[in-house]
Design an enzyme around this catalytic site. Structure first.
Site, short mmCIF file in Angstrom:
data_model
loop_
_atom_site.label_atom_id
_atom_site.label_comp_id
_atom_site.label_asym_id
_atom_site.label_seq_id
_atom_site.Cartn_x
_atom_site.Cartn_y
_atom_site.Cartn_z
N SER A 1 17.96 3.38 -30.59
CA SER A 1 18.39 2.00 -30.85
C SER A 1 18.59 1.30 -29.50
O SER A 1 17.63 1.17 -28.74
CB SER A 1 19.67 2.00 -31.69
N THR A 2 19.79 0.88 -29.18
CA THR A 2 20.04 0.12 -27.96
C THR A 2 19.60 0.90 -26.72
O THR A 2 20.00 2.04 -26.52
CB THR A 2 21.54 -0.21 -27.82
N HIS B 1 15.22 0.90 -33.81
CA HIS B 1 15.81 -0.27 -34.45
C HIS B 1 15.27 -1.53 -33.79
O HIS B 1 15.59 -1.83 -32.64
CB HIS B 1 17.34 -0.23 -34.33
#
Length: 346
Positions: free
Chosen positions: A166-167, A193
């Site tokens: 994700s991040t 994501h």
């Protein structure tokens, strides 16, 4: 838009210490206020967000979240900003100026808080150094830390690889995959994501950077040796079957209570159900807990599970939650993950 974003952040408990109307003004405001995090639009007069991020990282490095148009053109510009050193991005729905972003208040506040905690020493600026080294013929170990990338790799035949992030993930995924040798007998899926308008461009960038063939997942597609699919944004991706050395994938356009689409859990759990060949799961940098249920399923299925270590994560959220399940076999620095996948590092 600036006023709307400021109101959202303030209502979420984030103190807004300054505003700027363009990139040039932003550099001055950052120098004066020394914020914990900057939100930066891509399209601005005088100096755009890409140049502003480059200058910011050179002069006063500050974790930066890009605010991007939800378009293919916005995706290209956003990836350029990530290359320049931005930590992550937040896609504004509905175009350049849209009140629709107010419906995503909670997500915006959470993302800003997450980016503020990012460790810039592990940021995407190192991608440019690694890419330059690869382009000049330097050893692959300089880009991925896995040592000699010759044909003698110990990947078991028909190994399936599932990577979740994700991040901070775009840079981390690229660095891991670009360090994998094309001769490795791998097929697999990347779950990042990311909005739907961005995942196709992300797959193209990975394909250009890697020896493996990378494409965006399509419903019913089959992937075989040396091929990887990137889960489409806004949809879940399941491994539907594993036969004849190939995987068949299903793109699912429905909610499944995961809170994110695509969900790492959905893909990992499906792979655990249907893949009988060797299976490797990897959880990279990202906020939240997506992937923790997935690694449990993979572990029960006898898979090897790797997670990125805290020191090299932009945000130590997903790998931390995965490790807390007790189902992660090995925790490794980012530049050792590729070696962990191929068996060169335990």
């Amino acid at each position: 838009m600036r006023g709307l974003i400021a109101d959202i952040l303030e209502s979420g408990g984030v103190e807004v210490v300054g505003e700027a109307g363009d990139g040039r003004e932003a550099l001055s405001v950052v120098a004066d206020t020394e914020p914990d995090v900057v939100t930066m639009d891509v399209e601005m007069p005088e100096m755009d967000g890409i140049e502003a991020v480059e200058r910011l990282m050179a002069d006063t490095p500050t974790p930066t979240l890009m605010l991007s148009a939800y378009t293919a053109e916005g995706a290209e510009e956003t990836f350029e900003a990530l290359d320049a050193g931005a930590v992550d991005f937040f896609a504004k729905p509905g175009g350049e100026v849209s009140m629709g972003v107010s419906r995503l208040e909670e997500q915006l506040v959470e993302t800003v808080r997450s980016v503020a905690r990012a460790d810039l020493s592990t940021g995407s600026r190192r991608r440019r150094t690694a890419a330059a080294a690869a382009a000049s013929g330097a050893a692959r170990s300089d880009a991925g830390g896995t040592g000699d990338a010759g044909p003698d790799v110990s990947v078991e035949p028909n190994t399936t690889l599932i990577v979740g992030s994700s991040t901070g993930g775009p840079d981390a995924v690229e660095r891991v995959l670009s360090a994998l040798p094309g001769e490795a007998d791998l097929r697999g899926v990347v779950v990042q994501h990311m909005p739907e308008a961005f995942t196709g461009r992300f797959a193209e960038r990975l394909d250009a950077a890697c020896d493996l063939s990378v494409s965006e997942a399509e419903d019913g597609m089959r992937i075989g040796r040396g091929e990887l699919a990137v889960a489409r944004g806004g949809h879940h991706l399941e491994v539907a079957s594993a036969r004849d050395g190939r995987l068949r994938l299903n793109v699912i356009d429905e909610e499944r209570g995961q809170g994110v689409r695509p969900s790492v859990n959905v893909t990992m759990e499906s792979a655990a159900r249907v893949v009988d060949d060797p299976l490797v799961g990897v959880v990279l940098t990202g906020m939240g807990a997506d992937g923790s249920d997935g690694v449990r399923a993979l572990s029960r299925a006898g898979a090897r599970v790797l997670a990125q270590d805290e020191d090299t994560c932009v945000v130590y959220g997903m790998p931390k939650r995965a490790a807390e399940t007790g189902c992660v076999d090995t925790v490794l620095p980012l530049d050792d993950i590729a070696g962990g996948i191929t068996g060169e590092r335990a």
